[in-house]
Design an enzyme around this catalytic site. Structure first.
Site, PDB file in Angstrom:
ATOM      1  N   CYS A 130       0.833  -1.201   0.000  1.00 40.11           N
ATOM      2  CA  CYS A 130       0.000   0.000   0.000  1.00 40.11           C
ATOM      3  C   CYS A 130       0.873   1.260   0.000  1.00 40.11           C
ATOM      4  O   CYS A 130       1.448   1.595  -1.027  1.00 40.11           O
ATOM      5  CB  CYS A 130      -0.988  -0.025   1.161  1.00 40.11           C
ATOM      6  SG  CYS A 130      -2.362   1.140   0.952  1.00 40.11           S
ATOM      7  N   HIS A 154      -3.867  -5.197   0.248  1.00 39.79           N
ATOM      8  CA  HIS A 154      -3.394  -5.651   1.556  1.00 39.79           C
ATOM      9  C   HIS A 154      -3.384  -7.177   1.652  1.00 39.79           C
ATOM     10  O   HIS A 154      -4.421  -7.796   1.884  1.00 39.79           O
ATOM     11  CB  HIS A 154      -4.276  -5.058   2.659  1.00 39.79           C
ATOM     12  CG  HIS A 154      -4.056  -3.604   2.854  1.00 39.79           C
ATOM     13  ND1 HIS A 154      -3.311  -3.095   3.890  1.00 39.79           N
ATOM     14  CD2 HIS A 154      -4.450  -2.540   2.106  1.00 39.79           C
ATOM     15  CE1 HIS A 154      -3.268  -1.778   3.791  1.00 39.79           C
ATOM     16  NE2 HIS A 154      -3.946  -1.424   2.707  1.00 39.79           N
ATOM     17  N   GLU A 157      -2.348  -8.921   4.003  1.00 42.82           N
ATOM     18  CA  GLU A 157      -2.607  -9.357   5.375  1.00 42.82           C
ATOM     19  C   GLU A 157      -4.082  -9.333   5.739  1.00 42.82           C
ATOM     20  O   GLU A 157      -4.458  -9.785   6.840  1.00 42.82           O
ATOM     21  CB  GLU A 157      -1.815  -8.489   6.363  1.00 42.82           C
ATOM     22  CG  GLU A 157      -2.399  -7.134   6.680  1.00 42.82           C
ATOM     23  CD  GLU A 157      -2.183  -6.071   5.611  1.00 42.82           C
ATOM     24  OE1 GLU A 157      -2.486  -4.898   5.898  1.00 42.82           O
ATOM     25  OE2 GLU A 157      -1.730  -6.405   4.491  1.00 42.82           O
TER      26      GLU A 157
END
EC number: 4.1.3.27
Length: 232
Positions: A83, A172, A174
């Site tokens: 990001c 993202h 994660e």
């Protein structure tokens, strides 16, 4: 193996650290204004890989992030930007980061990719969670960076340096609603010298799918993910 995560004051940076830990990597985490980052060349030389985290704001105001990209490039140290970290890679090599066509906060998108680098082995397209209002402008991309993933509307979702182990993803990995998050990190860790354990990666991917399937059926998962994330 020594992996450094540069924390750009992101509220969920430790989700990335947790994913790395599940892959067997105990990463060190330093804030982007940590005094130890003042000697970027030394940092790039002492770690096997550096991960620039998401975070609020712009790359130019993200502490040592852009300088770390330059240092890792000079040392050929594997680097992954997520990001804001992805945007810092763009800025470091001369691209322009500006307002994205749409502001997305915790929304999922289909990402189409070229099956190279950190995205190797992912479905095409795959679902990724996005939290950003800024993006690398395609027309500003330098020749040394190639686009490896986009949305259907053309927003850049991933880049890779043409000659260095430097990768960036706008989304993202994660996030629990991103497909293949562990695989993306595992692919990057192989650039750092890690021996990939595909059985482990598949098990972790299946655990994520099992965890979300009762709560986020396919028909509703794309509606987004409500969190307090602070990323740009």
């Amino acid at each position: 193996m020594r992996i450094l995560v540069v924390d750009n004051y992101d509220s969920f940076v430790f989700n990335l650290v947790q994913y790395l830990g599940q892959l067997g990597i105990e990463a060190e985490v330093w804030r982007n204004d940590d005094h130890r980052l003042s000697d970027e060349a030394a940092v790039a030389g002492q770690f096997d890989g550096v991960l620039l985290s998401p975070g609020p704001g712009t790359p130019e105001r993200a502490g040592a992030s852009v300088s770390i990209v330059h240092a890792c490039a000079a040392a050929h140290t594997p680097l992954l930007g997520v990001c804001l970290g992805h945007q810092a890679i763009g800025v470091a090599f001369g691209a322009t980061v500006d307002r994205a066509p749409e502001l997305l906060h915790g929304k999922t998108s289909s990402v189409f990719h070229t099956n190279v680098g950190v995205l190797q082995g992912l479905p095409d397209p795959f679902t990724a969670t996005r939290y950003h209002s800024l993006t690398i402008l395609p027309k500003s991309l330098p020749a040394v960076l190639r686009v490896t993933a986009r949305t259907s509307s053309g927003v850049i979702m991933a880049v890779q340096h043409t000659g260095l182990p430097i990768h960036g993803v706008q989304f993202h990995p994660e996030s629990i609603l991103t497909e293949g998050g562990h695989r993306i990190l595992a692919n990057w860790l192989t650039c750092c010298g890690w021996t990939q354990d595909d059985t482990l990666v598949r098990r972790l991917e299946n655990e994520v799918l099992t965890a979300i399937s009762p709560h986020f059926p396919t028909s509703t998962a794309s509606a987004g993910e409500a969190t307090g994330r602070t990323s740009a």
